[in-house]
Design a protein around this motif. Structure first.
Motif, PDB file in Angstrom:
ATOM      1  N   PRO A 135      25.039   2.195 -11.700  1.00  0.00           N
ATOM      2  CA  PRO A 135      25.300   1.846 -10.305  1.00  0.00           C
ATOM      3  C   PRO A 135      25.831   3.040  -9.521  1.00  0.00           C
ATOM      4  O   PRO A 135      26.062   4.100 -10.098  1.00  0.00           O
ATOM      5  CB  PRO A 135      26.388   0.771 -10.446  1.00  0.00           C
ATOM      6  N   GLU A 136      26.042   2.883  -8.219  1.00  0.00           N
ATOM      7  CA  GLU A 136      26.612   3.963  -7.402  1.00  0.00           C
ATOM      8  C   GLU A 136      28.081   4.149  -7.728  1.00  0.00           C
ATOM      9  O   GLU A 136      28.596   5.272  -7.701  1.00  0.00           O
ATOM     10  CB  GLU A 136      26.453   3.638  -5.913  1.00  0.00           C
ATOM     11  N   SER A 137      28.759   3.037  -7.992  1.00  0.00           N
ATOM     12  CA  SER A 137      30.170   3.119  -8.357  1.00  0.00           C
ATOM     13  C   SER A 137      30.522   1.970  -9.281  1.00  0.00           C
ATOM     14  O   SER A 137      29.821   0.955  -9.329  1.00  0.00           O
ATOM     15  CB  SER A 137      31.057   3.108  -7.112  1.00  0.00           C
ATOM     16  N   LEU A 138      31.625   2.157  -9.989  1.00  0.00           N
ATOM     17  CA  LEU A 138      32.002   1.225 -11.040  1.00  0.00           C
ATOM     18  C   LEU A 138      33.509   1.275 -11.219  1.00  0.00           C
ATOM     19  O   LEU A 138      34.090   2.361 -11.270  1.00  0.00           O
ATOM     20  CB  LEU A 138      31.308   1.663 -12.334  1.00  0.00           C
ATOM     21  N   ILE A 139      34.128   0.106 -11.285  1.00  0.00           N
ATOM     22  CA  ILE A 139      35.560   0.035 -11.582  1.00  0.00           C
ATOM     23  C   ILE A 139      35.717  -0.808 -12.837  1.00  0.00           C
ATOM     24  O   ILE A 139      35.218  -1.940 -12.893  1.00  0.00           O
ATOM     25  CB  ILE A 139      36.348  -0.601 -10.419  1.00  0.00           C
ATOM     26  N   VAL A 140      36.387  -0.248 -13.849  1.00  0.00           N
ATOM     27  CA  VAL A 140      36.555  -0.969 -15.114  1.00  0.00           C
ATOM     28  C   VAL A 140      38.010  -0.868 -15.558  1.00  0.00           C
ATOM     29  O   VAL A 140      38.718   0.079 -15.181  1.00  0.00           O
ATOM     30  CB  VAL A 140      35.639  -0.405 -16.223  1.00  0.00           C
ATOM     31  N   ARG A 197      34.184  -1.039 -22.288  1.00  0.00           N
ATOM     32  CA  ARG A 197      32.972  -0.264 -22.555  1.00  0.00           C
ATOM     33  C   ARG A 197      32.225  -0.119 -21.235  1.00  0.00           C
ATOM     34  O   ARG A 197      32.007  -1.111 -20.531  1.00  0.00           O
ATOM     35  CB  ARG A 197      32.101  -0.967 -23.577  1.00  0.00           C
ATOM     36  N   THR A 198      31.835   1.107 -20.922  1.00  0.00           N
ATOM     37  CA  THR A 198      31.195   1.408 -19.636  1.00  0.00           C
ATOM     38  C   THR A 198      29.782   1.924 -19.887  1.00  0.00           C
ATOM     39  O   THR A 198      29.569   2.718 -20.804  1.00  0.00           O
ATOM     40  CB  THR A 198      32.003   2.492 -18.895  1.00  0.00           C
ATOM     41  N   LEU A 240      32.993   6.595 -11.313  1.00  0.00           N
ATOM     42  CA  LEU A 240      33.659   5.694 -12.250  1.00  0.00           C
ATOM     43  C   LEU A 240      35.163   5.752 -12.028  1.00  0.00           C
ATOM     44  O   LEU A 240      35.752   6.828 -11.976  1.00  0.00           O
ATOM     45  CB  LEU A 240      33.345   6.085 -13.688  1.00  0.00           C
ATOM     46  N   ARG A 241      35.767   4.582 -11.886  1.00  0.00           N
ATOM     47  CA  ARG A 241      37.230   4.509 -11.858  1.00  0.00           C
ATOM     48  C   ARG A 241      37.691   3.579 -12.965  1.00  0.00           C
ATOM     49  O   ARG A 241      37.242   2.428 -13.052  1.00  0.00           O
ATOM     50  CB  ARG A 241      37.734   4.018 -10.500  1.00  0.00           C
ATOM     51  N   VAL A 242      38.575   4.091 -13.802  1.00  0.00           N
ATOM     52  CA  VAL A 242      39.152   3.307 -14.897  1.00  0.00           C
ATOM     53  C   VAL A 242      40.602   3.052 -14.547  1.00  0.00           C
ATOM     54  O   VAL A 242      41.400   3.983 -14.428  1.00  0.00           O
ATOM     55  CB  VAL A 242      39.052   4.054 -16.245  1.00  0.00           C
ATOM     56  N   HIS A 243      40.943   1.762 -14.359  1.00  0.00           N
ATOM     57  CA  HIS A 243      42.333   1.481 -13.954  1.00  0.00           C
ATOM     58  C   HIS A 243      43.149   1.027 -15.160  1.00  0.00           C
ATOM     59  O   HIS A 243      42.660   0.306 -16.030  1.00  0.00           O
ATOM     60  CB  HIS A 243      42.365   0.466 -12.808  1.00  0.00           C
TER      61      HIS A 243
END
Lengths: 114, 112
Positions: B8-13, B18-19, B108-111
């Motif tokens: 995708p264009e952006s992703l928050i997990v 697992r990404t 990608l943002r991993v919180h």
């Protein structure tokens, strides 16, 4: 670690002015590249070189010239800068033409054309 | 002309997830497939590459390549906040040109 150094880090230019971005690599790599990065466009290739004295047009060469006076140095020249050339510019070096080797990037030059 | 698309264009997990990041290309003769990672304000840096169909694993990262489907992907196991970055896929353009065509990137943002 392979080293690619760009200068300046930041540049503000006026419309119609001449801008030169410089890149130096100490990797003894044959290939050097200039990319620009804009939001939503990833990295787009402007010009590249296979060695001293050689320059090739990339995918978006219009409005840009390049110069490779030596193995170590590769410059990007904007003869008549326009606001549409506001962007972050990255230089990279690579060992050969196979694309099987890593490209090493400099830290980028942020250019603003007013 | 090589056309490379990412999704995708952006992703928050959440941390530990697992990404999966995807990349498609248009030239069936392509041979070299790369993932580069770019932390905010930094230079892009090569993460992994694959040159033949199948899978390649390095630590928490795995690349899958399916040339017939013109698709390759990056999978991150146990995602960490330090994985937060722009991920760029790249494919060689032409034979023996040294040129890579990059996709537009996935943020990608991993919180925690």
């Amino acid at each position: 670690e392979a080293a690619v150094t760009q200068s300046p880090r930041n540049k503000v230019a006026v419309t119609g002015g001449k801008v030169t971005l410089s890149c130096n690599q100490t990797n003894n790599h044959n290939n050097m590249y200039w990319y620009r990065q804009d939001t939503g466009h990833g990295l787009r290739l402007i010009h590249y070189s296979y060695g001293a004295g050689s320059t090739e047009k990339g995918d978006i060469p219009d409005g840009y010239k390049a110069s490779r006076p030596s193995q170590e140095n590769f410059s990007l020249i904007l003869e008549l800068a326009t606001p549409s050339q506001t962007s972050v510019y990255f230089c990279a070096s690579g060992r050969d033409r196979t694309s099987a080797e890593t490209l090493y990037f400099g830290s980028g030059t942020r250019l603003t054309v007013l | 002309q090589q056309n490379v698309q990412q999704s995708p264009e952006s992703l928050i997990v959440p941390e530990g997830a697992r990404t999966s990041l995807n990349c498609t290309f248009s030239d069936s003769a392509s041979q070299y497939f790369w993932w580069y990672r770019q932390h905010s304000g930094k230079a892009p840096k090569a993460l992994m590459s694959i040159f033949s169909n199948g899978e390649k694993e390095e630590g928490r990262f795995t690349i899958h390549l399916n040339k017939a489907s013109l698709h390759f992907s990056l999978h991150i196991r146990d995602s960490q906040p330090s994985d937060s970055a722009l991920y760029l896929c790249a494919v060689n353009t032409g034979a023996n040109t040294g040129k890579l065509t990059f996709g537009h990137g996935t943020i990608l943002r991993v919180h925690p």
